[in-house]
Write a protein that holds these residues in place. Structure first.
Motif, PDB file in Angstrom:
ATOM      1  N   PRO A 264      12.671  -7.040 -12.810  1.00 28.78           N
ATOM      2  CA  PRO A 264      14.091  -7.373 -12.972  1.00 28.78           C
ATOM      3  C   PRO A 264      14.998  -6.742 -11.923  1.00 28.78           C
ATOM      4  O   PRO A 264      16.088  -7.264 -11.653  1.00 28.78           O
ATOM      5  N   ASP A 265      14.575  -5.635 -11.302  1.00 25.78           N
ATOM      6  CA  ASP A 265      15.459  -4.947 -10.364  1.00 25.78           C
ATOM      7  C   ASP A 265      14.937  -4.902  -8.929  1.00 25.78           C
ATOM      8  O   ASP A 265      15.647  -4.410  -8.037  1.00 25.78           O
ATOM      9  N   THR A 266      13.738  -5.421  -8.688  1.00 23.09           N
ATOM     10  CA  THR A 266      13.200  -5.400  -7.331  1.00 23.09           C
ATOM     11  C   THR A 266      11.964  -6.289  -7.266  1.00 23.09           C
ATOM     12  O   THR A 266      11.412  -6.693  -8.298  1.00 23.09           O
ATOM     13  N   HIS A 267      11.521  -6.599  -6.062  1.00 25.55           N
ATOM     14  CA  HIS A 267      10.248  -7.290  -5.882  1.00 25.55           C
ATOM     15  C   HIS A 267       9.140  -6.246  -5.908  1.00 25.55           C
ATOM     16  O   HIS A 267       9.298  -5.130  -5.407  1.00 25.55           O
ATOM     17  N   GLY A 268       8.011  -6.590  -6.476  1.00 23.86           N
ATOM     18  CA  GLY A 268       6.916  -5.636  -6.594  1.00 23.86           C
ATOM     19  C   GLY A 268       6.458  -5.064  -5.267  1.00 23.86           C
ATOM     20  O   GLY A 268       6.102  -3.880  -5.182  1.00 23.86           O
ATOM     21  N   LEU A 269       6.477  -5.875  -4.208  1.00 26.66           N
ATOM     22  CA  LEU A 269       6.039  -5.379  -2.907  1.00 26.66           C
ATOM     23  C   LEU A 269       7.059  -4.425  -2.295  1.00 26.66           C
ATOM     24  O   LEU A 269       6.691  -3.493  -1.568  1.00 26.66           O
ATOM     25  N   GLN A 270       8.338  -4.627  -2.589  1.00 26.26           N
ATOM     26  CA  GLN A 270       9.346  -3.662  -2.153  1.00 26.26           C
ATOM     27  C   GLN A 270       9.159  -2.333  -2.893  1.00 26.26           C
ATOM     28  O   GLN A 270       9.289  -1.253  -2.297  1.00 26.26           O
ATOM     29  N   LEU A 271       8.841  -2.435  -4.161  1.00 31.69           N
ATOM     30  CA  LEU A 271       8.558  -1.227  -4.934  1.00 31.69           C
ATOM     31  C   LEU A 271       7.341  -0.506  -4.356  1.00 31.69           C
ATOM     32  O   LEU A 271       7.357   0.724  -4.201  1.00 31.69           O
ATOM     33  N   LEU A 272       6.308  -1.257  -4.014  1.00 25.70           N
ATOM     34  CA  LEU A 272       5.104  -0.650  -3.459  1.00 25.70           C
ATOM     35  C   LEU A 272       5.412   0.084  -2.154  1.00 25.70           C
ATOM     36  O   LEU A 272       4.941   1.214  -1.942  1.00 25.70           O
ATOM     37  N   ALA A 273       6.215  -0.534  -1.289  1.00 21.32           N
ATOM     38  CA  ALA A 273       6.586   0.122  -0.032  1.00 21.32           C
ATOM     39  C   ALA A 273       7.334   1.420  -0.306  1.00 21.32           C
ATOM     40  O   ALA A 273       7.094   2.445   0.353  1.00 21.32           O
ATOM     41  N   HIS A 274       8.220   1.390  -1.284  1.00 24.98           N
ATOM     42  CA  HIS A 274       8.966   2.603  -1.649  1.00 24.98           C
ATOM     43  C   HIS A 274       8.025   3.684  -2.166  1.00 24.98           C
ATOM     44  O   HIS A 274       8.160   4.873  -1.809  1.00 24.98           O
ATOM     45  N   LEU A 275       7.070   3.304  -2.994  1.00 22.53           N
ATOM     46  CA  LEU A 275       6.138   4.278  -3.553  1.00 22.53           C
ATOM     47  C   LEU A 275       5.290   4.920  -2.470  1.00 22.53           C
ATOM     48  O   LEU A 275       5.015   6.125  -2.511  1.00 22.53           O
ATOM     49  N   ARG A 276       4.867   4.119  -1.479  1.00 25.95           N
ATOM     50  CA  ARG A 276       4.058   4.679  -0.396  1.00 25.95           C
ATOM     51  C   ARG A 276       4.860   5.701   0.406  1.00 25.95           C
ATOM     52  O   ARG A 276       4.347   6.755   0.765  1.00 25.95           O
ATOM     53  N   VAL A 277       6.120   5.386   0.686  1.00 24.74           N
ATOM     54  CA  VAL A 277       6.976   6.333   1.409  1.00 24.74           C
ATOM     55  C   VAL A 277       7.144   7.615   0.596  1.00 24.74           C
ATOM     56  O   VAL A 277       7.189   8.724   1.147  1.00 24.74           O
ATOM     57  N   ALA A 278       7.185   7.466  -0.742  1.00 20.35           N
ATOM     58  CA  ALA A 278       7.359   8.620  -1.621  1.00 20.35           C
ATOM     59  C   ALA A 278       6.066   9.412  -1.795  1.00 20.35           C
ATOM     60  O   ALA A 278       6.063  10.448  -2.472  1.00 20.35           O
ATOM     61  N   GLY A 279       4.980   8.939  -1.198  1.00 22.62           N
ATOM     62  CA  GLY A 279       3.724   9.680  -1.266  1.00 22.62           C
ATOM     63  C   GLY A 279       2.792   9.281  -2.383  1.00 22.62           C
ATOM     64  O   GLY A 279       1.789   9.958  -2.626  1.00 22.62           O
ATOM     65  N   VAL A 280       3.088   8.184  -3.078  1.00 21.48           N
ATOM     66  CA  VAL A 280       2.195   7.711  -4.140  1.00 21.48           C
ATOM     67  C   VAL A 280       1.034   6.952  -3.493  1.00 21.48           C
ATOM     68  O   VAL A 280       1.245   5.917  -2.865  1.00 21.48           O
ATOM     69  N   ASP A 281      -0.174   7.479  -3.629  1.00 19.35           N
ATOM     70  CA  ASP A 281      -1.322   6.848  -2.965  1.00 19.35           C
ATOM     71  C   ASP A 281      -2.283   6.191  -3.943  1.00 19.35           C
ATOM     72  O   ASP A 281      -3.436   5.911  -3.599  1.00 19.35           O
ATOM     73  N   ALA A 282      -1.836   5.926  -5.164  1.00 22.13           N
ATOM     74  CA  ALA A 282      -2.689   5.249  -6.147  1.00 22.13           C
ATOM     75  C   ALA A 282      -3.078   3.860  -5.642  1.00 22.13           C
ATOM     76  O   ALA A 282      -2.318   3.203  -4.924  1.00 22.13           O
ATOM     77  N   ASP A 283      -4.272   3.423  -6.016  1.00 20.58           N
ATOM     78  CA  ASP A 283      -4.679   2.057  -5.708  1.00 20.58           C
ATOM     79  C   ASP A 283      -3.832   1.083  -6.529  1.00 20.58           C
ATOM     80  O   ASP A 283      -3.361   1.429  -7.624  1.00 20.58           O
ATOM     81  N   VAL A 284      -3.661  -0.130  -6.010  1.00 20.71           N
ATOM     82  CA  VAL A 284      -2.795  -1.115  -6.663  1.00 20.71           C
ATOM     83  C   VAL A 284      -3.528  -2.443  -6.804  1.00 20.71           C
ATOM     84  O   VAL A 284      -4.147  -2.930  -5.850  1.00 20.71           O
ATOM     85  N   ILE A 285      -3.457  -3.003  -7.997  1.00 23.23           N
ATOM     86  CA  ILE A 285      -3.914  -4.369  -8.244  1.00 23.23           C
ATOM     87  C   ILE A 285      -2.688  -5.179  -8.650  1.00 23.23           C
ATOM     88  O   ILE A 285      -1.990  -4.827  -9.602  1.00 23.23           O
ATOM     89  N   ALA A 286      -2.409  -6.243  -7.914  1.00 23.89           N
ATOM     90  CA  ALA A 286      -1.295  -7.125  -8.257  1.00 23.89           C
ATOM     91  C   ALA A 286      -1.708  -8.020  -9.414  1.00 23.89           C
ATOM     92  O   ALA A 286      -2.762  -8.662  -9.364  1.00 23.89           O
ATOM     93  N   VAL A 287      -0.898  -8.047 -10.453  1.00 21.43           N
ATOM     94  CA  VAL A 287      -1.128  -8.903 -11.621  1.00 21.43           C
ATOM     95  C   VAL A 287       0.145  -9.705 -11.799  1.00 21.43           C
ATOM     96  O   VAL A 287       1.146  -9.209 -12.312  1.00 21.43           O
ATOM     97  N   THR A 288       0.148 -10.975 -11.381  1.00 17.27           N
ATOM     98  CA  THR A 288       1.412 -11.683 -11.209  1.00 17.27           C
ATOM     99  C   THR A 288       1.240 -13.194 -11.285  1.00 17.27           C
ATOM    100  O   THR A 288       0.133 -13.717 -11.116  1.00 17.27           O
ATOM    101  N   SER A 289       2.344 -13.880 -11.509  1.00 18.04           N
ATOM    102  CA  SER A 289       2.355 -15.345 -11.454  1.00 18.04           C
ATOM    103  C   SER A 289       2.720 -15.860 -10.071  1.00 18.04           C
ATOM    104  O   SER A 289       2.740 -17.071  -9.833  1.00 18.04           O
ATOM    105  N   VAL A 290       3.021 -14.959  -9.141  1.00 18.50           N
ATOM    106  CA  VAL A 290       3.402 -15.351  -7.778  1.00 18.50           C
ATOM    107  C   VAL A 290       2.173 -15.890  -7.046  1.00 18.50           C
ATOM    108  O   VAL A 290       1.168 -15.191  -6.900  1.00 18.50           O
ATOM    109  N   ARG A 291       2.283 -17.135  -6.560  1.00 23.46           N
ATOM    110  CA  ARG A 291       1.144 -17.793  -5.931  1.00 23.46           C
ATOM    111  C   ARG A 291       1.353 -18.074  -4.444  1.00 23.46           C
ATOM    112  O   ARG A 291       0.460 -18.613  -3.791  1.00 23.46           O
TER     113      ARG A 291
END
Length: 224
Positions: A59-86
């Protein structure tokens, strides 16, 4: 090892379902976030998360923008996209940002289970490696994430669930004969051999000849 996960999903019912799926598969779910802002707060509290299930429509951002922010913040967890975006561009960007798998909604539990088991197999191999690896080790780990055939393209009569069980049996206890695999998985010897031969055909396992004993040499299967 128990892997820790965070689910980022704005739909409450879907988020709860994904968390329940992960728990059924042995994960510890430490948080379910329903927005990008909530995800940032959750991952700031839980810095040892292994996996993030990430919806791309938040509701407040695109998931990939969030992912970019998390990487800059040092979050290195693996990510699996679960989405209706095709859209192909979204898939391309997700891969370029290091998403290890992409699961399109709606999906069955079997499809979800296959993706998660592939991820767990990859992590188990990765965590078992020494500090330096050979090319063959890297190839084997990446094959686990992206097998040569998908679960939807399995030969007739083979199920994704049993493939996952056989894969784990060979990885955790190999080399295994067909009889030994059958005992671990709970199938007949003939059925176990079909699944083992499928793993050989897809390039993730190989046959070896086991010598010794008073009888004829036996074929065993080992994870590549």
């Amino acid at each position: 090892m128990v892997y820790r996960a965070v689910v980022v999903e704005d739909e409450e019912t879907a988020g709860a379902a994904h968390a329940a799926y992960l728990e059924r598969l042995g994960f510890e779910v430490v948080g379910v976030a329903r927005s990008g802002r909530d995800a940032v707060r959750t991952l700031a509290r839980h810095t040892d998360v292994d996996l993030v299930l990430l919806d791309l429509k938040l509701p407040d951002t695109h998931g990939l923008q969030l992912l970019a922010h998390l990487r800059v913040a040092g979050v290195d967890a693996d990510v699996i996209a679960v989405t209706s975006v095709r859209e192909v561009e979204a898939v391309r960007q997700a891969v370029s940002q290091g998403v290890v798998a992409y699961l399109i909604k709606p999906f069955s539990f079997a499809a979800f289970k296959t993706k998660i088991e592939q991820y767990v197999a990859y992590r188990d191999q990765l965590d078992a490696q020494p500090t330096s690896v050979a090319q063959s080790d890297v190839d084997a780990m990446l094959r686990t994430l992206r097998p040569h055939r998908s679960a939807e393209a399995l030969p007739k009569g083979l199920s994704p669930e049993t493939v996952g069980l056989v894969v784990r049996a060979v990885q955790d206890g190999g080399p295994l004969s067909a009889g030994e695999a059958a005992e671990r998985v709970g199938t007949s010897r003939v059925t176990a051999r079909r699944y083992l031969e499928h793993l050989v055909d897809t390039g993730v396992a190989e046959r070896r000849t086991r010598h010794g004993g008073s009888g004829r040499p036996e074929i065993e299967y080992v994870w590549r």
